[in-house]
Design a protein around this motif. Structure first.
Motif, PDB file in Angstrom:
ATOM      1  N   ASP A  76      -5.032  30.977  43.204  1.00  0.00           N
ATOM      2  CA  ASP A  76      -4.702  29.687  42.599  1.00  0.00           C
ATOM      3  C   ASP A  76      -5.970  28.958  42.151  1.00  0.00           C
ATOM      4  O   ASP A  76      -5.973  28.290  41.112  1.00  0.00           O
ATOM      5  N   SER A  77      -7.022  29.086  42.972  1.00  0.00           N
ATOM      6  CA  SER A  77      -8.282  28.425  42.598  1.00  0.00           C
ATOM      7  C   SER A  77      -8.887  29.093  41.374  1.00  0.00           C
ATOM      8  O   SER A  77      -9.413  28.420  40.479  1.00  0.00           O
ATOM      9  N   PHE A 102      -7.292  30.662  39.020  1.00  0.00           N
ATOM     10  CA  PHE A 102      -6.493  30.296  37.849  1.00  0.00           C
ATOM     11  C   PHE A 102      -6.806  28.872  37.393  1.00  0.00           C
ATOM     12  O   PHE A 102      -6.932  28.600  36.201  1.00  0.00           O
ATOM     13  N   TYR A 103      -6.970  27.984  38.353  1.00  0.00           N
ATOM     14  CA  TYR A 103      -7.283  26.587  38.007  1.00  0.00           C
ATOM     15  C   TYR A 103      -8.578  26.528  37.199  1.00  0.00           C
ATOM     16  O   TYR A 103      -8.655  25.865  36.163  1.00  0.00           O
ATOM     17  N   LEU A 104      -9.587  27.253  37.654  1.00  0.00           N
ATOM     18  CA  LEU A 104     -10.876  27.241  36.950  1.00  0.00           C
ATOM     19  C   LEU A 104     -10.759  27.912  35.574  1.00  0.00           C
ATOM     20  O   LEU A 104     -11.332  27.439  34.591  1.00  0.00           O
ATOM     21  N   ARG A 105     -10.019  29.004  35.519  1.00  0.00           N
ATOM     22  CA  ARG A 105      -9.845  29.685  34.224  1.00  0.00           C
ATOM     23  C   ARG A 105      -9.092  28.790  33.243  1.00  0.00           C
ATOM     24  O   ARG A 105      -9.369  28.792  32.043  1.00  0.00           O
ATOM     25  N   SER A 106      -8.142  28.021  33.761  1.00  0.00           N
ATOM     26  CA  SER A 106      -7.364  27.159  32.876  1.00  0.00           C
ATOM     27  C   SER A 106      -8.222  26.053  32.269  1.00  0.00           C
ATOM     28  O   SER A 106      -7.785  25.348  31.370  1.00  0.00           O
ATOM     29  N   ARG A 107      -9.450  25.913  32.802  1.00  0.00           N
ATOM     30  CA  ARG A 107     -10.375  24.927  32.236  1.00  0.00           C
ATOM     31  C   ARG A 107     -11.459  25.606  31.399  1.00  0.00           C
ATOM     32  O   ARG A 107     -12.457  24.982  31.047  1.00  0.00           O
ATOM     33  N   LEU A 138     -13.281  28.531  32.202  1.00  0.00           N
ATOM     34  CA  LEU A 138     -14.253  29.419  32.847  1.00  0.00           C
ATOM     35  C   LEU A 138     -13.722  30.856  32.854  1.00  0.00           C
ATOM     36  O   LEU A 138     -12.531  31.070  33.096  1.00  0.00           O
ATOM     37  N   SER A 139     -14.603  31.813  32.619  1.00  0.00           N
ATOM     38  CA  SER A 139     -14.158  33.206  32.660  1.00  0.00           C
ATOM     39  C   SER A 139     -13.834  33.578  34.106  1.00  0.00           C
ATOM     40  O   SER A 139     -14.252  32.894  35.046  1.00  0.00           O
ATOM     41  N   ARG A 140     -13.125  34.680  34.276  1.00  0.00           N
ATOM     42  CA  ARG A 140     -12.772  35.114  35.616  1.00  0.00           C
ATOM     43  C   ARG A 140     -14.034  35.348  36.462  1.00  0.00           C
ATOM     44  O   ARG A 140     -14.102  34.948  37.626  1.00  0.00           O
ATOM     45  N   LEU A 146     -18.511  30.956  40.980  1.00  0.00           N
ATOM     46  CA  LEU A 146     -18.519  29.557  41.421  1.00  0.00           C
ATOM     47  C   LEU A 146     -17.903  29.424  42.817  1.00  0.00           C
ATOM     48  O   LEU A 146     -18.434  28.726  43.688  1.00  0.00           O
ATOM     49  N   LEU A 147     -16.805  30.130  43.035  1.00  0.00           N
ATOM     50  CA  LEU A 147     -16.130  30.040  44.331  1.00  0.00           C
ATOM     51  C   LEU A 147     -16.953  30.717  45.430  1.00  0.00           C
ATOM     52  O   LEU A 147     -17.035  30.221  46.553  1.00  0.00           O
ATOM     53  N   ALA A 186     -19.875  28.540  46.355  1.00  0.00           N
ATOM     54  CA  ALA A 186     -19.454  27.431  47.215  1.00  0.00           C
ATOM     55  C   ALA A 186     -19.247  27.916  48.651  1.00  0.00           C
ATOM     56  O   ALA A 186     -19.631  27.253  49.612  1.00  0.00           O
TER      57      ALA A 186
END
Lengths: 248, 378
Positions: free
Chosen positions: B331-332, B334-339, B341-343, B349-350, B353
């Motif tokens: 889900d995280s 997908f959230y980033l990709r929907s903004r 960012l590439s996979r 990024l995750l 973190a």
């Protein structure tokens, strides 16, 4: 000119068919509201538009600015100008809002062949939007949606909408869980976004939000198809009479 | 057949030994200890996932090499040869009963003397130790009362390395200890043994990648009231790599405090072993200990063996432990990709973190990128 064109869309999730032949056209400069009872397929429509894995298109086509979107990756859709405001925005501890928003803005700018904004310009524009949305700019330092209330998360979605400035905004029940003041703030944000060059698909359960964001067209989704479309008054009728009369 | 190397190791090492310096008195004792301890150690559970004999093959009999030590020419630091280093290895390691001792003993035989660094007062600049190829001369650091030091340890070997470090913190002293081992080809074994007396403070930041074989043993002895140890670290293990980290924290005095927080990523078809043991001895009321080890398996064939151990013999203590193995939340991603960012960018990024919450101190900058580079490897 239509930004979004959906033809005969059949979508299943986990083997269960949810959308069963949906047709929809959203033209530039317009706001379309999608209403419908629980389980009618509203969120499925939002997710399949954004390209969420697990949402399988069995039949039909989605066109975005004339391009077929069916098999396009979510990030490519985003870069082309499609934005989904999530019903349940996820919490991503450890990734700061600042880092996340800058990465998003940069990837969109890169795709559009534009220059990357400087850190200072970026912070200025984010702070301006945050203030308008009644979000404490301190939130930039926190993890993405980390420890945010439901209302803050929704306002963060609207902040991203205004920052990324897409062609099509799909708002998936952005009004749910908001108090009256927050609803007004969110509505102001959406109104600030809408203009003659973009369009909005507003998915909602209630007519309340539509008092603030007046739609051009209201559609009723039931059992995976649009069963009725009308002008903004249709929302008022639905509020009074419910959905059952449409399918009886 | 399998145990023959351990059985014959001591004899063949002694026969081949070049070192003539053996000026310390305990040679005979160490030889005896090595002979009697190696085979039993190799069969202990703590060596289940990492064969001890892998770390014996680099012992050619060549004299041990003195590591590069910089920052020692500062007021408050003195360096000398220590012939009684064997004493440091004896009691506590035997007590821990996990068998790091024989590999340190073998190094002592190759080294003759150990290097002894005494620390008094507050030391302005970091003391840096860099290990090179082969068996390294063991290092003993003694912090005198109220001394404080920043220690940086880097493993620069790319073939084989055996290193051991014995630290003693006397009353009121503080040691901040950052270390990294980032070469992916090496076969290395390292022991760190830290003994803390009253009101001392020890902090470790450990950053490791996997390697051909890498095992890091850390033994913390809380031997004085009010002693505090905070161990933290991050690691990434790529394909065909192996990383084994063993932590033992012995609470042997009242009101002692320990924290262990480690995050790691299995990025390829490699093996992670993490063993964290907290042992609260009798008559140590007020002990406060916790251990957190979180692992992300990015690769479907990553192997992660993590085991927290807790052994408590005193009432009135606080102890917590947890070990997890999970995956990145889809889900995280997908959230980033929907903004936009590439996979790959979303994953990085995750992961950043996830690791970042365990990266701090003087090495933070240089290790963050090095660890992340291993995520995307060739």
């Amino acid at each position: 000119m239509n930004i979004l064109e959906i033809k005969d869309l059949h979508v299943s999730v986990g083997g269960e068919q949810i959308l069963k032949g949906l047709n929809l056209s959203v033209e530039q400069g317009s706001v379309h509201a999608i209403m419908g009872p629980n389980g009618s397929g509203k969120s499925t429509l939002a997710n399949v538009l954004a390209g969420k894995p697990g949402y399988v298109i069995d039949r039909g086509e989605i066109h975005f600015d004339g391009d077929l979107l069916n098999d396009v990756d979510p990030e490519v859709r985003a870069r082309a100008g499609l934005f989904l405001a999530f019903q349940y925005p996820v919490e991503i501890p450890g990734v700061s809002n600042m880092e996340f928003l800058k990465a998003a803005v940069d990837s969109l700018a890169a795709a559009r062949g534009g220059e990357q904004t400087t850190a200072v310009e970026f912070v200025k524009s984010v702070r301006k939007i945050a203030t308008a949305l009644d979000l404490n700019p301190e939130f930039l330092k926190r993890g993405v949606n980390e420890g945010f209330s439901g209302g803050e998360r929704k306002r963060n979605e609207i902040l991203q909408l205004l920052l990324l400035n897409p062609r099509l905004a799909v708002l998936d029940e952005t009004d749910s869980g908001l108090d009256i003041d927050a609803m007004q703030t969110v509505a102001d944000g959406i109104n600030r976004f809408r203009d003659a060059h973009n369009c909005v698909l507003l998915i909602t359960h209630y007519q309340r939000l539509l008092n603030h964001v007046v739609p051009d067209v209201v559609h009723v989704l039931s059992d995976g198809v649009i069963v009725k479309s009308g002008e903004k008054d249709l929302a008022v009728t639905l509020e009074e009479r419910g959905y059952a009369w449409l399918t009886d | 057949m399998a145990d023959r190397l351990e059985d014959s190791f001591a004899e063949s090492l002694i026969a081949n030994l070049d070192s003539s310096s053996g000026s310390w008195l305990a040679v005979e004792e160490i030889i005896d200890r090595l002979k009697s301890s190696l085979t039993p150690a190799a069969t202990k559970e703590s060596w289940k996932y990492t064969p001890l004999r892998d770390f014996l093959v680099g012992f050619t009999g060549a004299a041990a090499v003195t590591p590069d030590i910089t920052g020692v020419n500062q007021p408050g630091l003195t360096m000398s040869a220590l012939s009684a280093a064997g004493e440091y290895a004896r009691g506590p390691a035997a007590l821990a009963n996990t068998g790091p001792l024989p590999l340190a003993d073998a190094a002592l035989l190759c080294a003759g003397d150990a290097v002894h660094i005494k620390v008094s007062g507050e030391i302005a600049q970091p003391l840096e130790i860099s290990y090179g190829e082969g068996v390294q001369v063991p290092i003993v650091i003694t912090l005198e009362d109220n001394a404080s030091l920043q220690l940086i340890e880097r493993n620069n070997a790319v073939e084989f390395c055996n290193h051991s470090l014995f630290v003693e913190l006397n009353r009121g002293s503080r040691l901040n200890h950052a270390r990294s081992a980032l070469d992916s080809n090496c076969c290395d074994w390292g022991l760190t043994q830290v003994r803390l007396l009253e009101t001392t403070d020890y902090r470790l930041q450990q950053y490791h990648t996997g390697a051909r074989k890498r095992r890091a043993e850390t033994l913390i002895l809380l031997d004085g009231r009010g002693a505090r140890a905070e161990l933290t670290g991050a690691y990434v293990v790529e394909s065909n790599s192996h990383l084994d980290q063993q932590f033992i924290v012995e609470h042997r005095s009242p009101d002692t405090f320990s924290r262990q927080t480690f995050h790691g990523i299995g990025a390829g078809k490699g093996t992670i072993v993490f063993n964290g043991r907290i042992h609260i001895h009798p008559d140590s009321p007020g002990s406060d200990a916790s251990l957190v080890n979180k692992n992300l398996a990015l690769h479907p064939e990553a192997t992660i063996n993590t085991k927290p151990e807790l052994e408590i013999y005193t009432d009135d203590v606080k102890c917590a432990h947890g070990a997890t193995v999970g995956q990145l939340a889809e889900d995280s991603i997908f959230y980033l990709r929907s903004r936009g960012l590439s996979r790959d960018d979303a994953r990085t990024l995750l992961c950043r973190a996830f690791l970042k919450s365990c990266i701090e101190g003087v090495l933070a900058e240089e290790v963050t990128e090095a660890l992340l580079r291993n995520l995307t490897g060739p």
